[in-house]
Scaffold this motif. Structure first.
Motif, PDB file in Angstrom:
ATOM      1  N   GLY A  72       0.871   5.519   1.055  1.00  0.00           N
ATOM      2  CA  GLY A  72       0.298   6.539   1.717  1.00  0.00           C
ATOM      3  C   GLY A  72       1.270   7.715   1.412  1.00  0.00           C
ATOM      4  O   GLY A  72       2.444   7.735   1.230  1.00  0.00           O
ATOM      5  N   ARG A 100      -7.244   0.486   7.915  1.00  0.00           N
ATOM      6  CA  ARG A 100      -6.669  -0.069   6.655  1.00  0.00           C
ATOM      7  C   ARG A 100      -6.083   1.174   5.645  1.00  0.00           C
ATOM      8  O   ARG A 100      -5.523   0.689   4.647  1.00  0.00           O
ATOM      9  CB  ARG A 100      -7.457  -0.935   5.670  1.00  0.00           C
ATOM     10  CG  ARG A 100      -7.895  -2.330   6.447  1.00  0.00           C
ATOM     11  CD  ARG A 100      -8.721  -3.220   5.413  1.00  0.00           C
ATOM     12  NE  ARG A 100      -9.346  -4.259   5.895  1.00  0.00           N
ATOM     13  CZ  ARG A 100     -10.698  -4.587   6.227  1.00  0.00           C
ATOM     14  NH1 ARG A 100     -11.612  -3.453   6.021  1.00  0.00           N
ATOM     15  NH2 ARG A 100     -11.189  -5.523   6.721  1.00  0.00           N
ATOM     16  N   HIS A 101      -6.263   2.223   6.066  1.00  0.00           N
ATOM     17  CA  HIS A 101      -6.065   3.387   5.225  1.00  0.00           C
ATOM     18  C   HIS A 101      -4.473   3.583   5.129  1.00  0.00           C
ATOM     19  O   HIS A 101      -3.964   3.696   6.350  1.00  0.00           O
ATOM     20  CB  HIS A 101      -6.849   4.868   5.769  1.00  0.00           C
ATOM     21  CG  HIS A 101      -6.620   5.759   4.548  1.00  0.00           C
ATOM     22  ND1 HIS A 101      -5.631   6.450   4.152  1.00  0.00           N
ATOM     23  CD2 HIS A 101      -7.774   6.216   3.719  1.00  0.00           C
ATOM     24  CE1 HIS A 101      -5.995   7.335   3.301  1.00  0.00           C
ATOM     25  NE2 HIS A 101      -7.336   7.220   2.925  1.00  0.00           N
ATOM     26  N   ARG A 115       0.990  -1.149   0.236  1.00  0.00           N
ATOM     27  CA  ARG A 115       0.012  -0.026  -0.016  1.00  0.00           C
ATOM     28  C   ARG A 115       0.818   1.323  -0.054  1.00  0.00           C
ATOM     29  O   ARG A 115       1.753   1.316   0.513  1.00  0.00           O
ATOM     30  CB  ARG A 115      -0.776  -0.050   1.208  1.00  0.00           C
ATOM     31  CG  ARG A 115      -2.026  -1.166   1.166  1.00  0.00           C
ATOM     32  CD  ARG A 115      -2.831  -1.110   2.516  1.00  0.00           C
ATOM     33  NE  ARG A 115      -1.790  -1.105   3.656  1.00  0.00           N
ATOM     34  CZ  ARG A 115      -1.973  -0.363   4.629  1.00  0.00           C
ATOM     35  NH1 ARG A 115      -2.723   0.575   4.797  1.00  0.00           N
ATOM     36  NH2 ARG A 115      -0.894  -0.630   5.751  1.00  0.00           N
ATOM     37  N   HIS A 144      -6.524   9.192  -0.884  1.00  0.00           N
ATOM     38  CA  HIS A 144      -5.322   9.783  -0.438  1.00  0.00           C
ATOM     39  C   HIS A 144      -5.456  11.246  -0.006  1.00  0.00           C
ATOM     40  O   HIS A 144      -4.897  11.702   1.089  1.00  0.00           O
ATOM     41  CB  HIS A 144      -4.143   9.656  -1.076  1.00  0.00           C
ATOM     42  CG  HIS A 144      -3.619   8.361  -1.270  1.00  0.00           C
ATOM     43  ND1 HIS A 144      -3.706   7.629  -2.556  1.00  0.00           N
ATOM     44  CD2 HIS A 144      -3.011   7.318  -0.517  1.00  0.00           C
ATOM     45  CE1 HIS A 144      -3.185   6.287  -2.498  1.00  0.00           C
ATOM     46  NE2 HIS A 144      -2.869   6.330  -1.285  1.00  0.00           N
ATOM     47  N   ALA A 195     -12.491   9.230   1.694  1.00  0.00           N
ATOM     48  CA  ALA A 195     -11.381   8.911   2.316  1.00  0.00           C
ATOM     49  C   ALA A 195     -11.378   7.285   2.684  1.00  0.00           C
ATOM     50  O   ALA A 195     -10.407   6.515   2.526  1.00  0.00           O
ATOM     51  CB  ALA A 195     -11.250   9.618   3.638  1.00  0.00           C
ATOM     52  N   ALA A 196     -12.605   7.000   3.140  1.00  0.00           N
ATOM     53  CA  ALA A 196     -12.720   5.532   3.422  1.00  0.00           C
ATOM     54  C   ALA A 196     -12.482   4.496   2.186  1.00  0.00           C
ATOM     55  O   ALA A 196     -12.164   3.366   2.163  1.00  0.00           O
ATOM     56  CB  ALA A 196     -13.992   5.143   4.226  1.00  0.00           C
ATOM     57  N   ARG A 200     -14.231  -0.058  -1.491  1.00  0.00           N
ATOM     58  CA  ARG A 200     -13.186   0.626  -1.801  1.00  0.00           C
ATOM     59  C   ARG A 200     -13.051   0.678  -3.305  1.00  0.00           C
ATOM     60  O   ARG A 200     -13.387   0.097  -3.898  1.00  0.00           O
ATOM     61  CB  ARG A 200     -12.020  -0.139  -1.315  1.00  0.00           C
ATOM     62  CG  ARG A 200     -11.925   0.001   0.301  1.00  0.00           C
ATOM     63  CD  ARG A 200     -10.453  -0.985   0.652  1.00  0.00           C
ATOM     64  NE  ARG A 200      -9.378  -0.418   0.377  1.00  0.00           N
ATOM     65  CZ  ARG A 200      -8.661   0.993   0.829  1.00  0.00           C
ATOM     66  NH1 ARG A 200      -9.255   1.596   1.758  1.00  0.00           N
ATOM     67  NH2 ARG A 200      -7.735   1.259   0.402  1.00  0.00           N
ATOM     68  N   PHE A 242     -10.935   2.728   7.729  1.00  0.00           N
ATOM     69  CA  PHE A 242      -9.768   3.609   8.185  1.00  0.00           C
ATOM     70  C   PHE A 242      -8.781   2.857   8.654  1.00  0.00           C
ATOM     71  O   PHE A 242      -7.512   3.426   8.651  1.00  0.00           O
ATOM     72  CB  PHE A 242     -10.791   4.572   8.992  1.00  0.00           C
ATOM     73  CG  PHE A 242     -11.232   5.757   8.176  1.00  0.00           C
ATOM     74  CD1 PHE A 242     -10.639   6.605   7.439  1.00  0.00           C
ATOM     75  CD2 PHE A 242     -12.595   5.878   8.414  1.00  0.00           C
ATOM     76  CE1 PHE A 242     -11.220   7.562   6.864  1.00  0.00           C
ATOM     77  CE2 PHE A 242     -13.297   6.906   7.816  1.00  0.00           C
ATOM     78  CZ  PHE A 242     -12.566   7.817   7.174  1.00  0.00           C
ATOM     79  N   GLY A 251     -10.466   5.159   0.006  1.00  0.00           N
ATOM     80  CA  GLY A 251      -9.192   4.891  -0.253  1.00  0.00           C
ATOM     81  C   GLY A 251      -8.435   6.441  -0.840  1.00  0.00           C
ATOM     82  O   GLY A 251      -7.252   6.390  -1.154  1.00  0.00           O
ATOM     83  N   ASN A 282      -2.867   6.165   4.460  1.00  0.00           N
ATOM     84  CA  ASN A 282      -2.199   7.350   4.978  1.00  0.00           C
ATOM     85  C   ASN A 282      -1.844   7.303   6.641  1.00  0.00           C
ATOM     86  O   ASN A 282      -1.084   8.192   7.345  1.00  0.00           O
ATOM     87  CB  ASN A 282      -3.103   8.686   4.814  1.00  0.00           C
ATOM     88  CG  ASN A 282      -2.926   9.168   3.567  1.00  0.00           C
ATOM     89  OD1 ASN A 282      -2.483   8.469   2.647  1.00  0.00           O
ATOM     90  ND2 ASN A 282      -3.700  10.328   3.525  1.00  0.00           N
ATOM     91  N   VAL A 337      -7.830  12.894   5.730  1.00  0.00           N
ATOM     92  CA  VAL A 337      -6.831  13.092   4.674  1.00  0.00           C
ATOM     93  C   VAL A 337      -6.791  14.727   4.217  1.00  0.00           C
ATOM     94  O   VAL A 337      -7.433  15.303   4.477  1.00  0.00           O
ATOM     95  CB  VAL A 337      -7.120  12.195   3.628  1.00  0.00           C
ATOM     96  CG1 VAL A 337      -7.313  10.787   3.919  1.00  0.00           C
ATOM     97  CG2 VAL A 337      -8.546  12.662   2.920  1.00  0.00           C
TER      98      VAL A 337
END
Length: 458
Positions: A92, A147-148, A90, A377, A372-373, A349, A145, A375, A150, A393
């Motif tokens: 970020g 798993r986000h 991933r 950025h 944001a949820a 996502r 979130f 994905g 960032n 974000v």
């Protein structure tokens, strides 16, 4: 006022509309080349065209036909940005510690722990006293979130007696109740149950220290094709559809040409302009999902005994927006002109490159949260009236007019009226993505979430 000598048209700086010719009662009012409503009384040339003499043409659920009309973007090389690469691949653009409370009862605890390390607490009022779909929505959004990318590391904080239990949340993430970290699923993740014996603050700080040690160490080169950008507007005015939204739309096309991803939401602000998006759906299956998204949202309004066309706010109207069609035809320009590759449900996502549409309301906080949820950025947020709001974000405010940009430089990141060049704007976005600059919402600490709710509270 501004005089356009080519068309002999006056452009007034208040953002409002004035008739270019005499208009009969019942005749459609044309803006952006499409009807934005109809005149309810005769309108003389030069007369103010607004809510006092124009009404919407919109109705309820409609039937649509798939009549594709789009052109693929010409692919171009993707420039590089500097970002953080996680062990699981991933990417970020920030490396913060996020503290995620599973229930509103531990919001203050989450805030104190986040403040102890300069991190972010994702406070919300839910996680208990919810049923059915609302409970699932809360848990799924919080899992998204966690798993986000960032977040360089995440501390999940539970009270211990809430419906959204720590054990069930771990299972939702793909862990077992016995797991004490996120290593099994490739996440830098720790858990704290506040009701367990001992000092929860000191225990939380110790877990945060572990997260700080394990998060990515430095930025690396990443192609902009791995960037996901959310598209949102709020506090729109009569210039939003002429300056800020078209600029963001050109950037969305810029991203598509370079293999990047953008997400457009705010379904109620597609009403009246949805056919423009439907014509750009990549396939019949994408078109069918788009139709369902539009009609399901209209059904949602009807289920609460509300009409689907009373969307423009008092601020919108003061800024020159008259009807929902007027607002929508300006709003959808944030999606540019490239094909619609996918349509996402609330909480899904992003799955493909290019432009995706997403189920979500127009409400600034809720819509930004779902982007944001999904994905995103970062979020590009166009506005003509101004707002200090920001999501967790980076949320770049793009002003539609000089007045706002000059009055609120502490809120506004870009003035689309003074600088409509997409290449300049793309450079700004890449600087923020690379951490060379912060968005104004980050500088101001305006970073929060809001989760959609539709049911009862116990």
């Amino acid at each position: 006022m501004i005089i356009n000598p080519k068309d002999n048209v006056e452009v007034r700086e208040d953002g409002h509309k004035y008739a270019l010719r005499d208009i009969s009662a019942g005749e459609n009012i044309i803006k952006y080349g499409m009807p934005i409503g109809h005149a309810v009384a005769p309108i003389a040339k030069g007369e103010h065209v607004h809510v006092h003499n124009v009404k919407t043409n919109l109705g309820e659920v409609l039937e649509y036909r798939y009549e594709p009309d789009f052109t693929d973007v010409e692919r171009k090389p993707a420039p590089m940005i500097k970002a953080f690469r996680h062990p699981d691949g991933r990417v970020g653009i920030r490396n913060d510690i996020w503290v995620v409370p599973l229930v509103g009862c531990v919001n203050r605890l989450a805030e104190r722990l986040a403040q102890s390390c300069g991190g972010l607490s994702l406070q919300h009022p839910y996680g208990c006293s919810q049923m059915g779909k609302d409970h699932e929505t809360t848990a799924n959004m919080l899992a998204a979130f966690v798993r986000h990318p960032n977040a360089g590391g995440v501390l999940v904080v539970s009270l211990g007696c809430e419906n959204n239990t720590l054990d069930s949340f771990k299972v939702r993430l793909g862990l077992s109740p016995e797991d004490t970290d996120g290593s099994k699923i490739g996440l830098n993740l720790r858990f704290l149950r506040a009701q367990d014996p001992g000092d929860e603050i000191e225990r939380g700080k110790a877990l945060i220290a572990e997260l700080l040690e394990a998060r990515p160490k430095e930025r690396v080169d990443v192609p902009v094709s791995e960037l996901v950008v959310g598209l949102k507007c709020g506090g729109s005015d009569g210039f939003s559809g002429l300056t800020a939204n078209p600029l963001v739309g050109r950037f969305s096309d810029w991203m598509a040409a370079r293999g990047g991803s953008t997400i457009l939401t705010e379904v109620p602000e597609m009403f009246g302009a949805e056919t423009l998006l439907m014509k750009r759906c990549r396939s019949r299956s994408v078109f069918d999902k788009c139709v369902k998204m539009i009609n399901d949202f209209k059904d949602y309004y009807a289920s609460h005994n509300q009409v689907c066309y009373e969307n423009p706010s008092p601020g919108n109207k003061a800024g020159g927006i008259t009807t929902l069609e007027d607002k929508s035809l300006g709003c959808v320009q944030k999606g540019g002109s490239s094909p619609v590759e996918d349509v996402l449900l609330y909480g899904e996502r992003v799955k493909c490159h290019g432009l995706s549409l997403m189920t979500g309301p127009g409400n600034d906080l809720v819509a930004a949260t779902v982007l944001a949820a999904a994905g995103a950025h970062m979020i590009l947020f166009t506005t003509g009236r101004g707002t200090p709001f920001g999501c967790v974000v980076p949320t770049l405010k793009v002003a539609s007019n000089d007045r706002l940009a000059e009055a609120k430089p502490n809120w506004v990141d870009w003035n689309a009226m003074s600088n409509p060049d997409v290449e300049d704007f793309a450079k700004k976005v890449m600087r923020v993505a690379s951490g060379e600059e912060l968005a104004k919402n980050e500088i101001n600490g305006a970073q929060g979430i809001a989760i959609f709710k539709d049911g009862v509270t116990l």
